[in-house]
Design a protein around this motif. Structure first.
Motif, PDB file in Angstrom:
ATOM      1  N   VAL A  52      -5.718  -1.684   7.594  1.00 16.26           N
ATOM      2  CA  VAL A  52      -7.151  -1.871   7.840  1.00 16.26           C
ATOM      3  C   VAL A  52      -7.656  -0.830   8.840  1.00 16.26           C
ATOM      4  N   CYS A  53      -6.909  -0.590   9.894  1.00 16.94           N
ATOM      5  CA  CYS A  53      -7.320   0.406  10.896  1.00 16.94           C
ATOM      6  C   CYS A  53      -7.471   1.789  10.282  1.00 16.94           C
ATOM      7  N   ILE A  54      -6.541   2.183   9.447  1.00 17.48           N
ATOM      8  CA  ILE A  54      -6.620   3.497   8.796  1.00 17.48           C
ATOM      9  C   ILE A  54      -7.843   3.573   7.896  1.00 17.48           C
ATOM     10  N   GLN A  55      -8.081   2.529   7.101  1.00 18.06           N
ATOM     11  CA  GLN A  55      -9.233   2.530   6.202  1.00 18.06           C
ATOM     12  C   GLN A  55     -10.545   2.624   6.981  1.00 18.06           C
ATOM     13  N   VAL A  56     -10.650   1.881   8.065  1.00 18.91           N
ATOM     14  CA  VAL A  56     -11.872   1.901   8.876  1.00 18.91           C
ATOM     15  C   VAL A  56     -12.018   3.242   9.589  1.00 18.91           C
ATOM     16  N   TYR A  57     -10.956   3.719  10.204  1.00 18.04           N
ATOM     17  CA  TYR A  57     -11.014   4.980  10.949  1.00 18.04           C
ATOM     18  C   TYR A  57     -11.414   6.141  10.046  1.00 18.04           C
ATOM     19  N   LEU A  58     -10.875   6.161   8.840  1.00 15.69           N
ATOM     20  CA  LEU A  58     -11.178   7.245   7.912  1.00 15.69           C
ATOM     21  C   LEU A  58     -12.442   6.980   7.088  1.00 15.69           C
ATOM     22  N   ALA A  59     -13.105   5.866   7.361  1.00 14.31           N
ATOM     23  CA  ALA A  59     -14.373   5.517   6.711  1.00 14.31           C
ATOM     24  C   ALA A  59     -14.269   5.521   5.190  1.00 14.31           C
ATOM     25  N   ASN A  60     -13.200   4.980   4.679  1.00 20.13           N
ATOM     26  CA  ASN A  60     -13.024   4.887   3.233  1.00 20.13           C
ATOM     27  C   ASN A  60     -13.958   3.796   2.699  1.00 20.13           C
ATOM     28  N   VAL A  61     -14.911   4.188   1.883  1.00 15.46           N
ATOM     29  CA  VAL A  61     -15.887   3.226   1.350  1.00 15.46           C
ATOM     30  C   VAL A  61     -15.443   2.629   0.022  1.00 15.46           C
ATOM     31  N   ASP A  62     -14.289   3.004  -0.450  1.00 15.23           N
ATOM     32  CA  ASP A  62     -13.812   2.579  -1.772  1.00 15.23           C
ATOM     33  C   ASP A  62     -12.560   1.713  -1.674  1.00 15.23           C
ATOM     34  N   TRP A  63     -12.565   0.712  -0.802  1.00 19.06           N
ATOM     35  CA  TRP A  63     -11.400  -0.169  -0.700  1.00 19.06           C
ATOM     36  C   TRP A  63     -11.860  -1.567  -0.315  1.00 19.06           C
ATOM     37  N   SER A  64     -11.108  -2.514  -0.756  1.00 14.34           N
ATOM     38  CA  SER A  64     -11.271  -3.924  -0.390  1.00 14.34           C
ATOM     39  C   SER A  64     -10.057  -4.658  -0.946  1.00 14.34           C
ATOM     40  N   ILE A  65      -9.998  -5.935  -0.723  1.00 10.95           N
ATOM     41  CA  ILE A  65      -8.907  -6.725  -1.301  1.00 10.95           C
ATOM     42  C   ILE A  65      -9.002  -6.735  -2.825  1.00 10.95           C
ATOM     43  N   LYS A  66     -10.193  -6.520  -3.358  1.00  8.54           N
ATOM     44  CA  LYS A  66     -10.413  -6.579  -4.808  1.00  8.54           C
ATOM     45  C   LYS A  66     -10.174  -5.255  -5.516  1.00  8.54           C
ATOM     46  N   GLN A  67     -10.200  -4.139  -4.791  1.00  9.93           N
ATOM     47  CA  GLN A  67      -9.998  -2.841  -5.432  1.00  9.93           C
ATOM     48  C   GLN A  67      -9.229  -1.900  -4.509  1.00  9.93           C
ATOM     49  N   ASN A  68      -8.441  -1.059  -5.125  1.00 11.39           N
ATOM     50  CA  ASN A  68      -7.660  -0.057  -4.389  1.00 11.39           C
ATOM     51  C   ASN A  68      -6.836  -0.670  -3.265  1.00 11.39           C
ATOM     52  N   PHE A  69      -6.238  -1.795  -3.549  1.00  9.43           N
ATOM     53  CA  PHE A  69      -5.391  -2.484  -2.585  1.00  9.43           C
ATOM     54  C   PHE A  69      -4.075  -2.798  -3.281  1.00  9.43           C
ATOM     55  N   ALA A  70      -2.982  -2.392  -2.663  1.00 10.29           N
ATOM     56  CA  ALA A  70      -1.668  -2.658  -3.256  1.00 10.29           C
ATOM     57  C   ALA A  70      -0.689  -3.054  -2.162  1.00 10.29           C
ATOM     58  N   VAL A  71       0.271  -3.860  -2.540  1.00  7.71           N
ATOM     59  CA  VAL A  71       1.322  -4.286  -1.626  1.00  7.71           C
ATOM     60  C   VAL A  71       2.676  -4.138  -2.318  1.00  7.71           C
ATOM     61  N   TRP A  72       3.714  -4.103  -1.529  1.00  8.17           N
ATOM     62  CA  TRP A  72       5.069  -4.032  -2.062  1.00  8.17           C
ATOM     63  C   TRP A  72       5.980  -4.904  -1.206  1.00  8.17           C
ATOM     64  N   ARG A  73       7.126  -5.242  -1.755  1.00  3.33           N
ATOM     65  CA  ARG A  73       8.149  -5.961  -1.003  1.00  3.33           C
ATOM     66  C   ARG A  73       9.485  -5.795  -1.702  1.00  3.33           C
ATOM     67  N   THR A  74      10.547  -6.000  -0.952  1.00  4.35           N
ATOM     68  CA  THR A  74      11.866  -6.013  -1.566  1.00  4.35           C
ATOM     69  C   THR A  74      12.128  -7.422  -2.084  1.00  4.35           C
ATOM     70  N   ARG A  75      12.820  -7.520  -3.160  1.00  6.69           N
ATOM     71  CA  ARG A  75      13.161  -8.842  -3.705  1.00  6.69           C
ATOM     72  C   ARG A  75      14.491  -9.347  -3.162  1.00  6.69           C
ATOM     73  N   THR A  76      15.310  -8.407  -2.719  1.00  2.53           N
ATOM     74  CA  THR A  76      16.608  -8.762  -2.165  1.00  2.53           C
ATOM     75  C   THR A  76      16.581  -8.537  -0.659  1.00  2.53           C
ATOM     76  N   VAL A  77      16.874  -9.581   0.086  1.00  7.46           N
ATOM     77  CA  VAL A  77      16.895  -9.482   1.544  1.00  7.46           C
ATOM     78  C   VAL A  77      18.215  -8.875   1.990  1.00  7.46           C
ATOM     79  N   ASN A  78      18.119  -7.870   2.856  1.00  3.96           N
ATOM     80  CA  ASN A  78      19.298  -7.209   3.399  1.00  3.96           C
ATOM     81  C   ASN A  78      19.059  -6.992   4.890  1.00  3.96           C
ATOM     82  N   PRO A  79      19.680  -7.811   5.747  1.00  4.60           N
ATOM     83  CA  PRO A  79      19.436  -7.700   7.186  1.00  4.60           C
ATOM     84  C   PRO A  79      19.817  -6.349   7.792  1.00  4.60           C
ATOM     85  N   LYS A  80      20.567  -5.537   7.079  1.00  8.62           N
ATOM     86  CA  LYS A  80      20.965  -4.232   7.585  1.00  8.62           C
ATOM     87  C   LYS A  80      19.878  -3.175   7.375  1.00  8.62           C
TER      88      LYS A  80
END
Length: 80
Positions: free
Chosen positions: A33-61
């Motif tokens: 959010v800070c990067i989007q606001v600082y760079l004044a990106n007018v083309d983002w929200s939770i509904k568009q241009n928003f992506a997340v990722w995660r690992t499916r396998t937990v590895n404490p290392k």
């Protein structure tokens, strides 16, 4: 879905916040959010241009192999 949980629960309640923090890398979202606001990106929200990722396998290392959702920064052509 974590998005619905956040919409329907008061995150000022420590129990609800903890639930979200177990599933979402909150610092990643804050940075995103800070990067989007600082760079004044007018083309983002939770509904568009928003992506997340995660690992499916937990590895404490491995630092990011904890199964938490993290934000992906992309499509910055309307920034600055």
């Amino acid at each position: 879905m974590i998005k619905n949980y956040i919409k329907n629960h008061d995150l000022s309640d420590p129990e609800h916040y903890a639930y979200v923090a177990e599933r979402l890398d909150i610092q990643s979202y804050i940075d995103y959010v800070c990067i989007q606001v600082y760079l004044a990106n007018v083309d983002w929200s939770i509904k568009q241009n928003f992506a997340v990722w995660r690992t499916r396998t937990v590895n404490p290392k491995k630092e990011y192999a904890d199964g938490k959702w993290r934000c992906v920064l992309y499509d910055m052509d309307f920034a600055m």
